[in-house]
Each structure stands twice: as structure tokens, then as C-alpha cells.
Scaffold this motif. Structure first.
Motif, short mmCIF file in Angstrom:
data_model
loop_
_atom_site.label_atom_id
_atom_site.label_comp_id
_atom_site.label_asym_id
_atom_site.label_seq_id
_atom_site.Cartn_x
_atom_site.Cartn_y
_atom_site.Cartn_z
N UNK A 144 2.06 5.97 -0.92
CA UNK A 144 2.21 4.79 -0.10
C UNK A 144 1.28 4.89 1.11
N UNK A 145 0.73 3.77 1.52
CA UNK A 145 -0.16 3.70 2.67
C UNK A 145 0.59 4.07 3.94
N UNK A 146 -0.03 4.86 4.79
CA UNK A 146 0.55 5.15 6.11
C UNK A 146 0.21 3.96 7.00
N UNK A 147 1.21 3.13 7.26
CA UNK A 147 1.00 1.90 8.01
C UNK A 147 0.55 2.15 9.44
N UNK A 148 0.83 3.33 9.98
CA UNK A 148 0.41 3.65 11.34
C UNK A 148 -1.11 3.69 11.46
N UNK A 149 -1.78 3.99 10.32
CA UNK A 149 -3.23 4.18 10.33
C UNK A 149 -4.01 2.97 9.83
N UNK A 150 -3.34 1.89 9.51
CA UNK A 150 -4.04 0.66 9.15
C UNK A 150 -4.95 0.27 10.32
N UNK A 210 13.10 1.13 12.13
CA UNK A 210 11.91 1.84 12.58
C UNK A 210 11.19 2.45 11.39
N UNK A 211 9.89 2.36 11.41
CA UNK A 211 9.06 2.93 10.35
C UNK A 211 9.02 4.44 10.49
N UNK A 212 9.29 5.13 9.41
CA UNK A 212 9.23 6.60 9.36
C UNK A 212 8.05 6.97 8.46
N UNK A 213 6.89 7.29 9.05
CA UNK A 213 5.68 7.48 8.24
C UNK A 213 5.74 8.66 7.28
N UNK A 263 23.69 -9.86 19.83
CA UNK A 263 22.23 -9.96 19.89
C UNK A 263 21.60 -9.87 18.51
N UNK A 264 20.56 -10.62 18.33
CA UNK A 264 19.71 -10.52 17.15
C UNK A 264 18.26 -10.66 17.61
N UNK A 265 17.35 -10.16 16.81
CA UNK A 265 15.94 -10.31 17.14
C UNK A 265 15.57 -11.79 17.04
N UNK A 266 14.98 -12.35 18.12
CA UNK A 266 14.65 -13.78 18.10
C UNK A 266 13.42 -14.09 17.24
N UNK A 267 12.58 -13.09 17.02
CA UNK A 267 11.37 -13.23 16.22
C UNK A 267 11.11 -11.90 15.53
N UNK A 268 10.15 -11.89 14.61
CA UNK A 268 9.77 -10.64 13.95
C UNK A 268 9.27 -9.63 14.98
N UNK A 269 9.67 -8.37 14.81
CA UNK A 269 9.37 -7.29 15.75
C UNK A 269 8.69 -6.15 15.00
N UNK A 270 7.73 -5.51 15.63
CA UNK A 270 7.09 -4.38 14.98
C UNK A 270 6.07 -3.70 15.87
N UNK A 271 5.00 -3.21 15.25
CA UNK A 271 4.00 -2.46 16.00
C UNK A 271 2.60 -2.82 15.55
N UNK A 272 1.65 -2.51 16.43
CA UNK A 272 0.25 -2.71 16.14
C UNK A 272 -0.29 -1.37 15.63
N UNK A 273 -0.74 -1.31 14.38
CA UNK A 273 -1.19 -0.02 13.84
C UNK A 273 -2.44 0.48 14.55
N UNK A 331 7.76 -3.98 6.70
CA UNK A 331 6.56 -3.61 5.96
C UNK A 331 5.55 -4.72 5.78
N UNK A 332 5.94 -5.95 6.07
CA UNK A 332 5.00 -7.06 5.97
C UNK A 332 3.97 -6.92 7.09
#
Length: 179
Positions: A1-7, A30-33, A48-58, A81-82
Motif C-alpha cells: 500500500x502507498x504511504x500516504x504521508x509521502x504523496x 488517524x492514519x497509521x502509516x 460534536x461531529x466533524x463539519x467538513x472532511x478532515x485530514x492532512x497535507x502529505x 484515504x480519499x
């Protein structure tokens, strides 16, 4: 699987966002690489719920040692993962204090998909409206309840200022990868 942190962080003029927690979720993921999976991290405070999609910038690194955080303002909810190509709208500047008393900068970058999902969205003119800004700020304050973390709002950056900060995070990622 691709390491999404390194995209690569960027594709053309757009930033990539890796979604960890979709809009509407009452739990932080949370992504566990090392395992290549998205793990349950913690529940959000009751109601509480997330109001929008949440994630990280690789391929970025922040002061906390993690990839830079981001939120994608759009009507859809995706899935962990999207990867979404996004236009940068700005950033919420935050100082964070953890339960050990360590204070770090932990900004949240705000994006919209490179293709708007609704022509009447209030962010189509390239900025986050004031009312939505206040709602996003309140979400961030309430989302850390019970974690031992405290955050302090330091204002907003426009897209150009935020892009400078993102590039600094990209440079720090490259520097750490070289060592």
C-alpha cells in the motif's frame, strides 16, 4: 500500500489533502502509516461531529512532528484515504498547549475542492465567510475538550500567507527525509 504521508503535497497548482475523518463523523480517525490503515483515535465530545472532511497535507511537517492539518469545505462527505486536489482558502492560526505544558503552533489549513461541488457554495469567491470562520473556530475549540490540550486562536491567514506556511512545512518534511 502507498504511504500516504509521502504523496507529493502538490499536483500542479493544487494541494493534496488526504482525508482521515469524513464530514459527519463523531470520532476522530488517524492514519497509521506503518500498518497502512486508518485507526480510531478518539471520540469527539458529546454532540460534536466533524463539519467538513478532515485530514492532512502529505509531504509536510508541522511543529508538532505530524503532517500539517487541513479541512476541506464542501457539501460531500468522503471516506478515510480519499485524496482531494484542493485550492487553498487560508488557515486558522492556533497555539496549542498539551497536558505537559508544551506550547506549539498547530495551524489548521482550510481548502475547497478544485472543482466546486455546488455553484452556490459561499466559498466560491475564494475566501471563508466570517460566519463560517466563527463556526470553524468553535469546532476547533470544542473538539479538544477532554484531551488535555488547550488551543488559543491567533487569527486567520489569507490564502497567500497560508501558502507560505505550507511551503515551510513542505521544506521541513524534505529536510527530515534527507537525514
Amino acid at each position: 500500500m502507498t504511504n500516504l504521508l509521502k504523496l507529493p503535497a502538490m499536483t500542479g497548482q493544487y494541494f493534496r489533502m488526504v482525508i482521515e475523518t469524513p464530514k459527519g463523523s463523531a470520532a476522530k480517525l488517524a492514519y497509521e502509516p506503518k500498518a497502512g490503515v486508518f485507526e480510531y483515535s478518539r471520540p469527539l465530545p458529546v454532540g460534536n461531529t466533524y463539519p467538513f472532511d478532515w485530514g492532512f497535507i502529505p509531504s509536510t511537517l508541522g511543529d508538532d512532528g505530524d503532517p500539517l492539518d487541513g479541512m476541506v469545505i464542501h457539501q460531500a462527505a468522503t471516506a478515510p484515504g480519499v485524496v482531494i486536489k484542493c485550492a487553498l482558502l487560508g488557515a486558522v492560526r492556533l497555539k496549542q498547549t498539551d497536558d505537559d505544558g508544551n506550547r506549539i503552533r498547530n495551524d489548521r489549513y482550510i481548502f475547497c475542492p478544485h472543482k466546486e461541488d455546488a455553484p452556490d457554495e459561499p466559498i466560491t469567491d475564494g475566501h471563508v465567510p466570517d460566519e463560517l470562520r466563527r463556526e470553524i473556530e468553535q469546532f476547533f475549540f470544542s473538539s479538544v475538550l477532554g484531551t488535555g490540550k488547550k488551543i488559543k486562536l491567533k487569527g486567520w491567514q489569507d490564502a497567500d500567507e497560508a501558502a507560505v506556511s505550507l511551503r515551510k512545512g513542505m521544506k521541513e518534511f524534505r529536510r527530515r527525509q534527507a537525514h
